[in-house]
Design a protein around this motif. Structure first.
Motif, PDB file in Angstrom:
ATOM      1  N   ALA A 142      20.974   1.781  16.199  1.00  0.00           N
ATOM      2  CA  ALA A 142      20.126   1.431  17.343  1.00  0.00           C
ATOM      3  C   ALA A 142      18.697   1.146  16.912  1.00  0.00           C
ATOM      4  CB  ALA A 142      20.131   2.564  18.367  1.00  0.00           C
ATOM      5  N   ALA A 143      18.340   1.551  15.692  1.00  0.00           N
ATOM      6  CA  ALA A 143      16.948   1.491  15.247  1.00  0.00           C
ATOM      7  C   ALA A 143      16.476   0.073  14.948  1.00  0.00           C
ATOM      8  CB  ALA A 143      16.774   2.364  14.011  1.00  0.00           C
ATOM      9  N   THR A 144      15.194  -0.162  15.203  1.00  0.00           N
ATOM     10  CA  THR A 144      14.556  -1.401  14.756  1.00  0.00           C
ATOM     11  C   THR A 144      13.784  -1.161  13.466  1.00  0.00           C
ATOM     12  OG1 THR A 144      12.561  -0.949  16.060  1.00  0.00           O
ATOM     13  CG2 THR A 144      14.320  -2.227  17.125  1.00  0.00           C
ATOM     14  N   SER A 145      13.565   0.133  13.140  1.00  0.00           N
ATOM     15  CA  SER A 145      12.848   0.492  11.912  1.00  0.00           C
ATOM     16  C   SER A 145      13.234   1.908  11.515  1.00  0.00           C
ATOM     17  CB  SER A 145      11.341   0.369  12.105  1.00  0.00           C
ATOM     18  OG  SER A 145      10.930   1.025  13.284  1.00  0.00           O
ATOM     19  N   VAL A 146      13.064   2.203  10.224  1.00  0.00           N
ATOM     20  CA  VAL A 146      13.471   3.504   9.693  1.00  0.00           C
ATOM     21  C   VAL A 146      12.357   4.060   8.818  1.00  0.00           C
ATOM     22  CG1 VAL A 146      15.077   4.707   8.139  1.00  0.00           C
ATOM     23  CG2 VAL A 146      15.947   3.015   9.773  1.00  0.00           C
ATOM     24  N   LEU A 147      12.056   5.331   9.032  1.00  0.00           N
ATOM     25  CA  LEU A 147      11.079   6.056   8.230  1.00  0.00           C
ATOM     26  C   LEU A 147      11.827   7.176   7.509  1.00  0.00           C
ATOM     27  CD1 LEU A 147       7.994   5.891   7.798  1.00  0.00           C
ATOM     28  CD2 LEU A 147       7.733   7.592   9.615  1.00  0.00           C
ATOM     29  N   ILE A 148      11.878   7.101   6.177  1.00  0.00           N
ATOM     30  CA  ILE A 148      12.574   8.104   5.374  1.00  0.00           C
ATOM     31  C   ILE A 148      11.537   9.054   4.789  1.00  0.00           C
ATOM     32  CG2 ILE A 148      14.098   8.520   3.403  1.00  0.00           C
ATOM     33  CD1 ILE A 148      15.220   5.718   3.778  1.00  0.00           C
ATOM     34  N   MET A 201       8.203   6.866  -7.711  1.00  0.00           N
ATOM     35  CA  MET A 201       8.729   6.111  -6.571  1.00  0.00           C
ATOM     36  C   MET A 201       7.971   4.801  -6.373  1.00  0.00           C
ATOM     37  SD  MET A 201       9.796   8.833  -3.628  1.00  0.00           S
ATOM     38  CE  MET A 201      10.494   7.455  -2.719  1.00  0.00           C
ATOM     39  N   GLN A 202       6.642   4.848  -6.545  1.00  0.00           N
ATOM     40  CA  GLN A 202       5.856   3.626  -6.348  1.00  0.00           C
ATOM     41  C   GLN A 202       6.200   2.563  -7.383  1.00  0.00           C
ATOM     42  OE1 GLN A 202       1.895   5.339  -6.338  1.00  0.00           O
ATOM     43  NE2 GLN A 202       1.760   5.259  -4.103  1.00  0.00           N
ATOM     44  N   SER A 203       6.577   2.994  -8.581  1.00  0.00           N
ATOM     45  CA  SER A 203       6.948   2.029  -9.621  1.00  0.00           C
ATOM     46  C   SER A 203       8.230   1.284  -9.265  1.00  0.00           C
ATOM     47  CB  SER A 203       7.124   2.744 -10.967  1.00  0.00           C
ATOM     48  OG  SER A 203       8.262   3.598 -10.941  1.00  0.00           O
ATOM     49  N   MET A 204       9.064   1.904  -8.420  1.00  0.00           N
ATOM     50  CA  MET A 204      10.330   1.271  -8.050  1.00  0.00           C
ATOM     51  C   MET A 204      10.286   0.600  -6.685  1.00  0.00           C
ATOM     52  SD  MET A 204      13.146   4.081  -9.327  1.00  0.00           S
ATOM     53  CE  MET A 204      12.409   5.391  -8.338  1.00  0.00           C
ATOM     54  N   PHE A 205       9.604   1.232  -5.733  1.00  0.00           N
ATOM     55  CA  PHE A 205       9.668   0.751  -4.344  1.00  0.00           C
ATOM     56  C   PHE A 205       8.284   0.496  -3.767  1.00  0.00           C
ATOM     57  CE2 PHE A 205      12.956   4.206  -4.801  1.00  0.00           C
ATOM     58  CZ  PHE A 205      14.008   3.352  -5.115  1.00  0.00           C
ATOM     59  N   ALA A 206       7.454  -0.176  -4.493  1.00  0.00           N
ATOM     60  CA  ALA A 206       6.062  -0.374  -4.052  1.00  0.00           C
ATOM     61  C   ALA A 206       5.978  -0.984  -2.660  1.00  0.00           C
ATOM     62  CB  ALA A 206       5.323  -1.241  -5.065  1.00  0.00           C
ATOM     63  N   GLN A 207       6.860  -1.948  -2.352  1.00  0.00           N
ATOM     64  CA  GLN A 207       6.795  -2.640  -1.068  1.00  0.00           C
ATOM     65  C   GLN A 207       7.230  -1.753   0.097  1.00  0.00           C
ATOM     66  OE1 GLN A 207       5.525  -5.767  -0.596  1.00  0.00           O
ATOM     67  NE2 GLN A 207       4.972  -5.592  -2.762  1.00  0.00           N
ATOM     68  N   GLN A 208       8.085  -0.774  -0.195  1.00  0.00           N
ATOM     69  CA  GLN A 208       8.627   0.069   0.873  1.00  0.00           C
ATOM     70  C   GLN A 208       7.922   1.428   0.988  1.00  0.00           C
ATOM     71  OE1 GLN A 208      11.056  -1.705  -1.143  1.00  0.00           O
ATOM     72  NE2 GLN A 208      10.894  -3.197   0.533  1.00  0.00           N
ATOM     73  N   MET A 209       6.934   1.679   0.156  1.00  0.00           N
ATOM     74  CA  MET A 209       6.231   2.960   0.217  1.00  0.00           C
ATOM     75  C   MET A 209       5.086   2.902   1.232  1.00  0.00           C
ATOM     76  SD  MET A 209       7.419   5.299  -1.967  1.00  0.00           S
ATOM     77  CE  MET A 209       6.014   6.325  -2.413  1.00  0.00           C
ATOM     78  N   MET A 210       4.969   3.929   2.059  1.00  0.00           N
ATOM     79  CA  MET A 210       3.805   4.035   2.926  1.00  0.00           C
ATOM     80  C   MET A 210       2.577   4.245   2.057  1.00  0.00           C
ATOM     81  SD  MET A 210       4.541   4.017   6.331  1.00  0.00           S
ATOM     82  CE  MET A 210       3.479   5.168   7.201  1.00  0.00           C
ATOM     83  N   LYS A 211       1.503   3.571   2.391  1.00  0.00           N
ATOM     84  CA  LYS A 211       0.261   3.727   1.624  1.00  0.00           C
ATOM     85  C   LYS A 211      -0.346   5.111   1.839  1.00  0.00           C
ATOM     86  CE  LYS A 211      -0.892  -1.210   1.942  1.00  0.00           C
ATOM     87  NZ  LYS A 211       0.255  -1.573   2.828  1.00  0.00           N
ATOM     88  N   SER A 212      -0.185   5.650   3.031  1.00  0.00           N
ATOM     89  CA  SER A 212      -0.725   6.970   3.357  1.00  0.00           C
ATOM     90  C   SER A 212       0.336   8.037   3.128  1.00  0.00           C
ATOM     91  CB  SER A 212      -1.184   7.005   4.817  1.00  0.00           C
ATOM     92  OG  SER A 212      -2.107   5.967   5.079  1.00  0.00           O
ATOM     93  N   HIS A 213      -0.118   9.235   2.782  1.00  0.00           N
ATOM     94  CA  HIS A 213       0.791  10.366   2.561  1.00  0.00           C
ATOM     95  C   HIS A 213       0.474  11.472   3.570  1.00  0.00           C
ATOM     96  CE1 HIS A 213       1.628   8.159  -0.983  1.00  0.00           C
ATOM     97  NE2 HIS A 213       0.679   8.677  -1.762  1.00  0.00           N
ATOM     98  N   MET A 214       1.505  12.223   3.935  1.00  0.00           N
ATOM     99  CA  MET A 214       1.322  13.377   4.801  1.00  0.00           C
ATOM    100  C   MET A 214       1.040  14.592   3.919  1.00  0.00           C
ATOM    101  SD  MET A 214       1.602  13.653   8.190  1.00  0.00           S
ATOM    102  CE  MET A 214       2.986  12.717   8.847  1.00  0.00           C
TER     103      MET A 214
END
Length: 395
Positions: free
Chosen positions: A261-267, A326-339
């Motif tokens: 049902a999702a239009t977007s996913v946050l992992i 993780m950034q070395s592999m998935f730079a485009q899919q990583m959130m720029k901000s961290h919790m």
């Protein structure tokens, strides 16, 4: 003596013990709720400072002061030192006055954000609860859906499942003739613009009933389980701009139904080796299952998906290394901000509150500000992604 004691302990079954202790915990929690939120044990919402309101509405503080001094707009509370405070309802009034209401426009689809992780303790519920509240404070019409039978987000929103007996989304997903409209399970929260569908243990029934429904030859319901949440949400499509779904920490039918049902996913990802190893298994399993879903003719199409680093400790070298990995592999899919990991978040949770509910004065200012800055940055980035999916330029 020891023999007699062992015999007496054996007489009381494990089931009796845990039922008694579970009831005792529940009663104590209810007493805390009554003490914390008198007189009716319902959560209220604090007022917001001039600086917060200016940020949430998207105007300068000086502009809001001019509005107040010229007698336009709303009348804030003013302290003896001249500080101005506004209610959340007044923020909404200001948005309408200034024509800054961010609701969906014709042609913009309902955004459904699924927050997922296969492993517990990744900050999934904390992320979901704060994201939904932040979006509501920004003026969006938000529906938060708790799909986790453990009901952590439900409890954080002031509903105690075993005592309040609020219905869950199971009532709109079930396969028998008792199935209800989603409108009957939606509950208001203490935030204007934010409703919630609570969770309870009954949600687990969906995990048991779905495979049985798939085996029945006299119904097509089982084959269509992927679309059940999407169909339910279609009933309230015109009432909301965004739905935030807190998925259970397992890859079961509830999670799969939410993902389709999702239009977007946050992992959510805790940057430690064991957690990333667990996430890799989750991704492999999820990919295989979604391939099967697509093979059944269900198209899983996302506007975006991102990995969000949670409970991050910037000074922890191994965590820095994991984030870099993780950034070395998935730079485009990583959130720029961290919790970031913060005692402010956990301390607020002790009273079933979030960072957007607690008073800053209750904390060391630097601790609270650091946590709010990180939380707002993450949530703001999600709003940018949502607006991009709508084809808007982020304001």
């Amino acid at each position: 003596m020891n023999v007699k004691r062992a015999v007496s302990e054996a007489v009381v079954s494990f089931a009796d013990v845990i039922l008694e202790q579970g009831g005792e915990i529940s009663a104590k929690l209810d007493m805390l709720r009554i003490e914390k939120f008198p007189p009716n044990a319902q959560k209220t919402l604090r007022q917001f400072s001039l600086a917060e309101v200016a940020d949430f509405v998207g105007v300068s503080q000086s502009y809001l002061k001019k509005l107040h001094l010229s007698g336009k707009g709303v009348e804030p509370s003013v302290t003896s030192t001249g500080r101005r405070y506004y209610t959340a309802e007044q923020m909404n009034e200001l948005r309408h006055l200034l024509d800054r209401v961010p609701h969906r426009k014709p042609g913009e689809k309902l955004q459904v954000i699924a927050v997922v992780n296969f492993k517990g303790g990744s900050g999934k519920t904390t992320t979901s609860a704060h994201l939904a509240q932040f979006m509501a404070l920004k003026g969006y019409r938000v529906l938060a859906v708790d799909l986790d039978p453990q009901a952590s987000m439900t409890a954080l929103y002031g509903i105690q499942p075993e005592l309040d007996e609020k219905p869950s989304l199971y009532e709109s997903l079930r396969y028998d003739d008792q199935r209800k409209s989603i409108t009957s399970v939606i509950q208001p929260t203490n935030f204007p613009n934010l409703d919630v569908i609570p969770a309870n243990l009954e949600l687990q029934e969906y995990e048991y009933e779905t495979p049985l429904a798939m085996q029945r030859k006299d119904t097509s319901d089982g084959k269509l389980f992927y679309t059940r949440i999407g169909s339910a949400l279609a009933e309230v499509d015109d009432r909301y701009d965004v739905v935030v779904v807190d998925c259970p920490p397992q890859l079961g039918y509830l999670t799969l139904t939410a993902l389709t049902a999702a239009t977007s996913v946050l992992i959510t990802v805790h940057p430690q080796m064991l957690d990333i190893m667990s996430m890799s298994q989750f991704l492999l399993m999820l990919g295989d299952i979604l391939k099967s879903v697509e093979g059944a003719g269900i198209n899983v199409s996302l506007d975006w998906f991102r990995y969000l680093i949670t409970r991050y400790e910037p000074m922890d070298i191994p965590q820095q290394q994991m984030v870099g990995f993780m950034q070395s592999m998935f730079a485009q899919q990583m959130m720029k901000s961290h919790m970031v990991k913060s005692t402010a978040v956990s301390d607020a949770g002790l009273t079933k509150q979030t960072l957007y509910e607690v008073e800053r004065a209750q904390f060391t200012p630097a601790t609270y500000d650091r946590a709010r800055e990180a939380m707002d940055a993450v949530n703001g980035e999600v709003i940018e992604l949502m607006q991009k999916a709508w084809g808007r330029r982020h304001a």
